[in-house]
Scaffold this active site. Structure first.
Site, PDB file in Angstrom:
ATOM      1  N   CYS A  31       0.830  -1.211   0.000  1.00  9.39           N
ATOM      2  CA  CYS A  31       0.000   0.000   0.000  1.00  9.39           C
ATOM      3  C   CYS A  31       0.868   1.266   0.000  1.00  9.39           C
ATOM      4  CB  CYS A  31      -0.908  -0.055   1.235  1.00  9.39           C
ATOM      5  SG  CYS A  31      -1.706   1.494   1.682  1.00  9.39           S
ATOM      6  N   CYS A  34       0.260   3.657   2.875  1.00  9.24           N
ATOM      7  CA  CYS A  34       0.756   3.037   4.113  1.00  9.24           C
ATOM      8  C   CYS A  34       2.265   3.240   4.232  1.00  9.24           C
ATOM      9  CB  CYS A  34       0.442   1.544   4.131  1.00  9.24           C
ATOM     10  SG  CYS A  34      -1.318   1.147   4.066  1.00  9.24           S
TER      11      CYS A  34
END
Length: 102
Positions: A31, A34
């Site tokens: 991600c 992230c």
């Protein structure tokens, strides 16, 4: 204090039974947002002494992510006394993460 990596084995002890507020970062290695938040979360763990900062990989711990309704990552939750106190979704500025802990 270092960021604690959560697993199914330590989640209850580290989060639900914690004696202070716990910020949990639900993330995945693939991600982009992230990855962008990872250094911010690390910084925060070194700046706030009375809060435990933890990360949990949703790919490795899917059952926990499902239990807490994590549909989008990153998701940040603050647990107090074993309950969710606050929840925010998406990449956030460090100031917003700090406000979650206020």
């Amino acid at each position: 204090m270092a960021v604690v990596k959560l697993t199914a084995e330590n989640f209850e002890q580290e989060v639900l039974k914690a004696d202070k507020p716990v910020l949990v970062d639900f993330y995945a290695d693939w991600c982009g947002p992230c990855m962008m938040m990872a250094p911010v979360v690390e910084e925060l763990s070194g700046e706030i002494a009375d809060v435990k900062v933890c990360k949990i990989n949703i790919d490795e711990e899917m059952e926990i992510a499902q239990k807490y309704g994590v549909m989008t990552i990153p998701t940040f939750m603050v647990f107090k006394n074993g309950d969710i106190d606050k929840k925010e979704i998406g990449a956030l500025p460090k100031t917003a993460l700090k406000e979650m802990l206020a």
